[in-house]
Enzyme design. Sequence first.
Site, PDB file in Angstrom:
ATOM      1  N   ARG A  82       0.831  -1.213   0.000  1.00 51.08           N
ATOM      2  CA  ARG A  82       0.000   0.000   0.000  1.00 51.08           C
ATOM      3  C   ARG A  82       0.864   1.262   0.000  1.00 51.08           C
ATOM      4  O   ARG A  82       0.507   2.261  -0.618  1.00 51.08           O
ATOM      5  CB  ARG A  82      -0.968  -0.028   1.185  1.00 51.08           C
ATOM      6  CG  ARG A  82      -2.104   0.968   1.057  1.00 51.08           C
ATOM      7  CD  ARG A  82      -3.174   0.754   2.105  1.00 51.08           C
ATOM      8  NE  ARG A  82      -2.652   0.892   3.459  1.00 51.08           N
ATOM      9  CZ  ARG A  82      -3.322   0.600   4.557  1.00 51.08           C
ATOM     10  NH1 ARG A  82      -4.563   0.143   4.477  1.00 51.08           N
ATOM     11  NH2 ARG A  82      -2.782   0.749   5.743  1.00 51.08           N
ATOM     12  N   LYS A 184      -2.803   6.443   1.294  1.00 52.23           N
ATOM     13  CA  LYS A 184      -2.624   6.937   2.659  1.00 52.23           C
ATOM     14  C   LYS A 184      -1.685   8.149   2.637  1.00 52.23           C
ATOM     15  O   LYS A 184      -0.577   8.122   3.180  1.00 52.23           O
ATOM     16  CB  LYS A 184      -2.069   5.789   3.530  1.00 52.23           C
ATOM     17  CG  LYS A 184      -2.576   5.835   4.948  1.00 52.23           C
ATOM     18  CD  LYS A 184      -2.407   4.510   5.635  1.00 52.23           C
ATOM     19  CE  LYS A 184      -2.445   4.621   7.131  1.00 52.23           C
ATOM     20  NZ  LYS A 184      -3.616   5.267   7.696  1.00 52.23           N
ATOM     21  N   GLU A 220     -16.269   6.018   4.734  1.00 56.04           N
ATOM     22  CA  GLU A 220     -15.520   5.537   5.904  1.00 56.04           C
ATOM     23  C   GLU A 220     -15.427   6.660   6.915  1.00 56.04           C
ATOM     24  O   GLU A 220     -16.058   7.705   6.747  1.00 56.04           O
ATOM     25  CB  GLU A 220     -14.137   5.037   5.473  1.00 56.04           C
ATOM     26  CG  GLU A 220     -13.270   6.074   4.798  1.00 56.04           C
ATOM     27  CD  GLU A 220     -11.876   5.542   4.443  1.00 56.04           C
ATOM     28  OE1 GLU A 220     -11.371   4.641   5.117  1.00 56.04           O
ATOM     29  OE2 GLU A 220     -11.303   6.065   3.475  1.00 56.04           O
TER      30      GLU A 220
HETATM   31  N1  PLP Z   1      -9.310   4.116   6.564  1.00 52.94           N
HETATM   32  C1  PLP Z   1      -8.493   5.131   6.875  1.00 52.94           C
HETATM   33  C2  PLP Z   1      -8.837   6.491   6.387  1.00 52.94           C
HETATM   34  C3  PLP Z   1      -7.356   4.891   7.656  1.00 52.94           C
HETATM   35  O1  PLP Z   1      -6.546   5.882   7.988  1.00 52.94           O
HETATM   36  C4  PLP Z   1      -7.095   3.585   8.097  1.00 52.94           C
HETATM   37  C5  PLP Z   1      -5.897   3.289   8.885  1.00 52.94           C
HETATM   38  O2  PLP Z   1      -4.889   2.854   8.414  1.00 52.94           O
HETATM   39  C6  PLP Z   1      -7.981   2.561   7.747  1.00 52.94           C
HETATM   40  C7  PLP Z   1      -9.080   2.861   6.982  1.00 52.94           C
HETATM   41  C8  PLP Z   1      -7.739   1.165   8.186  1.00 52.94           C
HETATM   42  O3  PLP Z   1      -6.740   0.565   7.440  1.00 52.94           O
HETATM   43  P1  PLP Z   1      -5.866  -0.626   8.038  1.00 52.94           P
HETATM   44  O4  PLP Z   1      -6.819  -1.665   8.463  1.00 52.94           O
HETATM   45  O5  PLP Z   1      -5.023  -1.047   6.911  1.00 52.94           O
HETATM   46  O6  PLP Z   1      -5.113  -0.039   9.181  1.00 52.94           O
HETATM   47  C1  COI Z   2      -4.055   3.274  11.437  1.00 55.47           C
HETATM   48  O1  COI Z   2      -5.028   2.647  11.816  1.00 55.47           O
HETATM   49  O2  COI Z   2      -2.916   2.768  11.385  1.00 55.47           O
HETATM   50  C2  COI Z   2      -4.145   4.646  10.993  1.00 55.47           C
HETATM   51  O3  COI Z   2      -3.249   5.122  10.356  1.00 55.47           O
HETATM   52  C3  COI Z   2      -5.323   5.441  11.344  1.00 55.47           C
HETATM   53  C4  COI Z   2      -4.973   6.704  12.019  1.00 55.47           C
HETATM   54  C5  COI Z   2      -6.239   7.441  12.225  1.00 55.47           C
HETATM   55  C6  COI Z   2      -4.267   6.504  13.317  1.00 55.47           C
END
Ligand code: PLP
Ligand code: COI
Length: 341
Positions: A82, A184, A220
């Site tokens: 990612r 991200k 989201e």
């Molecule tokens: N959506 C957003 C906007 C996020 O910042 C995050 C955090 O990383 C997620 C979803 C969840 O992603 P992950 O499960 O890969 O941490």
């Molecule tokens: C994560 O879950 O790792 C994120 O980057 C989300 C952030 C809002 C802390």
Amino acid sequence: MEKKNIDWGSLGFGYVKTDKRYVMNFKNGAWDEGGLIEDDMVTISECAGVLQYAQTAFEGLKAYTTEDGRTVTFRPDLNAERLDQSCRRLEMPVLPEGTFLKAVDEVVKANWAYVPPYGSGATLYIRPYMFGSSPVIGVKPAEEYQFRMFATPVGPYFKGGAKPITIKVSDFDRAAPKGTGHIKGGLNYAMSLHAIVTAHNEGFDENMYLDAATRTKVEETGGANFLFVTKDGKVVTPQSDTILPSITRRSLVYVAQHYLGLTVEERPVYFEEVKDFAECGLCGTAAVISPVGKVVDHGKEICFPSGMEKMGPVTQKLYETLTGIQMGRIEAPEGWIREIQ
Ligand code: PLP
Ligand code: COI
């Protein structure tokens, strides 16, 4: 080595400086060797790309102590993938093959004393990020970049831990069609700050963003994807090109289907449908699965039958299975757990 004397159980989701971080620099079209350093300060040009035009992307993953005392990370290969996608979209160089995983291993190992013990309720949060470090004044990509990765022990993202939260339907948009919602990039979070401060000032824990084009579909929150459970026990999760492809959500879809035998629908979810769901949760690395008890849309309340006291039963099962896999209590699918040797 001894663990640090930290009151693990009272940690929130905050920054605690740890001993070592990984740093690698990109200059003249090539990455340097990279390695661990002690200095937590970053020195860059006052005109650095990241400071002027927000040219930066990040990741988030965790290290866990398992029931039998091993130190592991959860699917770090997907974070590496990612980050590559984020870098490409922001015109930043990608890391050399294998660097990301090597850096994760080294950072966790070097800060082992900060990896919270099994059962403490805390974990080691790992924050990899890249930014344009050389001067740019015309709008264009920087020529030099820095990749860094630090770690910090954290507790629950939301103060109440597993207690259901209340969220509002935001009047702000998070991501435009064909924009950057699926990567991200720091820019997505900068523009969500006013929305989250507004939500907090109004007494809400988080925002539910709707799709910017039609404002009819659930996207989201600022930092997690949504999971819903229907009254007949199906798991439903929004599918959209403008949300972050959460690694936790992708894992939970697999867990729901293959460990719990549940039906999962990944599809556009209309806001109109939300009132009919039995359970709602936010999923992400930081959020793990945080139950949502109530969604408020301009004063109109949607209260899920699971209530404001505890997680709904399906959310609870998903939570227990996922954290069981992460903490080594339940056998993981092939390739999900990377042990730090
Ligand atoms: N959506 C957003 C906007 C996020 O910042 C995050 C955090 O990383 C997620 C979803 C969840 O992603 P992950 O499960 O890969 O941490
Ligand atoms: C994560 O879950 O790792 C994120 O980057 C989300 C952030 C809002 C802390």
